[in-house]
Motif scaffolding. Structure first.
Motif, PDB file in Angstrom:
ATOM      1  N   ASP A  97       0.883  -1.173   0.000  1.00 24.72           N
ATOM      2  CA  ASP A  97       0.000   0.000   0.000  1.00 24.72           C
ATOM      3  C   ASP A  97       0.916   1.217   0.000  1.00 24.72           C
ATOM      4  O   ASP A  97       1.552   1.516   1.013  1.00 24.72           O
ATOM      5  CB  ASP A  97      -0.902   0.009   1.232  1.00 24.72           C
ATOM      6  CG  ASP A  97      -1.824   1.219   1.271  1.00 24.72           C
ATOM      7  OD1 ASP A  97      -1.601   2.190   0.523  1.00 24.72           O
ATOM      8  OD2 ASP A  97      -2.767   1.198   2.073  1.00 24.72           O
ATOM      9  N   ARG A 118      -2.135   3.845  -5.196  1.00 21.93           N
ATOM     10  CA  ARG A 118      -2.934   2.869  -4.440  1.00 21.93           C
ATOM     11  C   ARG A 118      -4.220   2.540  -5.197  1.00 21.93           C
ATOM     12  O   ARG A 118      -4.616   1.376  -5.272  1.00 21.93           O
ATOM     13  CB  ARG A 118      -3.266   3.370  -3.043  1.00 21.93           C
ATOM     14  CG  ARG A 118      -4.177   2.357  -2.315  1.00 21.93           C
ATOM     15  CD  ARG A 118      -4.438   2.618  -0.874  1.00 21.93           C
ATOM     16  NE  ARG A 118      -5.036   3.905  -0.637  1.00 21.93           N
ATOM     17  CZ  ARG A 118      -5.229   4.399   0.581  1.00 21.93           C
ATOM     18  NH1 ARG A 118      -4.860   3.725   1.651  1.00 21.93           N
ATOM     19  NH2 ARG A 118      -5.779   5.579   0.730  1.00 21.93           N
ATOM     20  N   GLU A 122      -5.279  -1.120  -6.178  1.00 14.03           N
ATOM     21  CA  GLU A 122      -6.562  -1.672  -5.718  1.00 14.03           C
ATOM     22  C   GLU A 122      -7.336  -2.243  -6.890  1.00 14.03           C
ATOM     23  O   GLU A 122      -7.954  -3.308  -6.765  1.00 14.03           O
ATOM     24  CB  GLU A 122      -7.390  -0.586  -5.023  1.00 14.03           C
ATOM     25  CG  GLU A 122      -6.919  -0.250  -3.634  1.00 14.03           C
ATOM     26  CD  GLU A 122      -7.655   0.926  -3.011  1.00 14.03           C
ATOM     27  OE1 GLU A 122      -7.749   0.945  -1.766  1.00 14.03           O
ATOM     28  OE2 GLU A 122      -8.153   1.813  -3.740  1.00 14.03           O
TER      29      GLU A 122
END
Length: 129
Positions: A97, A118, A122
């Motif tokens: 992350d 991120r 994701e």
């Protein structure tokens, strides 16, 4: 705060690895390094380990932007993505992350850039699950 994003998929290791590469490519990342942990541990210290790869993923445009904001951010590049066999036909894919990893750097614009990275990671992880 968790330091990684992850999903476990019902896919054999090789299939999950290939899908991960394609998902990364779809978000503008290339794999610039690859470490086969299973092979390395066997060759270096003679131990058996599950199938485990570390992919060094880099989105050149976003890496360039981050380097313009903080020249030492290269110590945190590329974004590591782990593909590991957790059981027969089950594979976990986990990515760093970048927001969590950038917390140590006091640079608001860099934190905004990390949020963009991120979001892309994701989507990569989400597309696999």
């Amino acid at each position: 705060m968790a330091y990684y994003l992850a999903t476990t998929v019902n896919l054999p290791f090789d299939d999950a690895l290939a899908r991960t590469r394609e998902a990364l490519k779809g978000e503008g990342f290339g794999v610039i390094t690859e470490i086969d942990i299973q092979e390395t541990l066997k060759n270096k210290i003679g131990v058996d380990f599950r199938r485990y790869r570390i992919l060094g993923a880099c989105n050149p445009k976003l890496a360039y932007e981050a380097l313009q904001l903080e020249d030492r951010v290269g110590t945190m590049l590329p974004c590591n993505v782990v593909v590991q066999e957790v059981a027969a036909g089950r594979t976990e894919v986990a990515a760093i992350d970048p927001v969590a990893s950038m917390q140590a750097i006091e640079n608001t614009r860099l934190h905004q850039a990390a949020t963009t990275v991120r979001s892309k990671l994701e989507r990569v992880i989400g597309s696999l699950g």
